[in-house]
Design a protein around this motif. Structure first.
Motif: not given
Length: 151
Positions: A36-40
């Protein structure tokens, strides 16, 4: 046993060599793990801000319900409930301001990405139109065939 003709051996080599190389490459690879992406992104931030606004709005609605009940049941607590309502309304407005700002940033980011993509793909479309796209290759092949000699 008779050996296949050289042309057949060459064709067989051309067909089988890439398959052998691909089989070796396939063995060397490890499985891909999707995380999952860790930077919004700006869009994710805007979505979170809107959810925060809805939560603050629900608390404001609860405070309003308490004000109405206090007015009907206990006038002594009415002023305190009005004070809570005012604080809840201010928090709702702050959340709305933040959501509006974040949504504006998300729209700007999306618009910039769209403009960049349009520019990129218009250039690619122009590149596709260059060269011999509309040439009649069938007629050229037929004309070339008449000039070629068969051995």
């Amino acid at each position: 046993t008779p050996h296949p003709p050289p042309a057949m051996r060459a064709a067989l080599l051309v067909v089988l060599a890439p398959a052998v190389c691909l089989a070796r490459l396939h063995v060397a690879r490890e499985p891909v793990e999707i995380v999952a992406p860790n930077v919004p992104s700006d869009s994710m931030k805007a979505s979170a801000a809107i959810k925060d606004y809805f939560a603050a709005s629900a608390k404001r609605d609860d405070a309003w319900t308490s004000v109405v009940e206090a007015k009907n049941r206990s006038m002594g607590r009415y002023a305190a409930h009005l004070e809570h309502l005012l604080k809840a309304q201010n928090k709702t407005l702050e959340a709305l301001d933040k959501a509006t700002e974040m949504q504006g940033v998300a729209v700007e980011t999306a618009s910039a990405a769209k403009t960049e993509a349009e520019t990129k793909y218009k250039a690619k479309e122009a590149d596709l139109g260059a060269g011999r796209v509309g040439a009649d290759f069938t007629a050229e092949a037929a004309e070339l065939k008449t000039k070629m000699k068969v051995f």
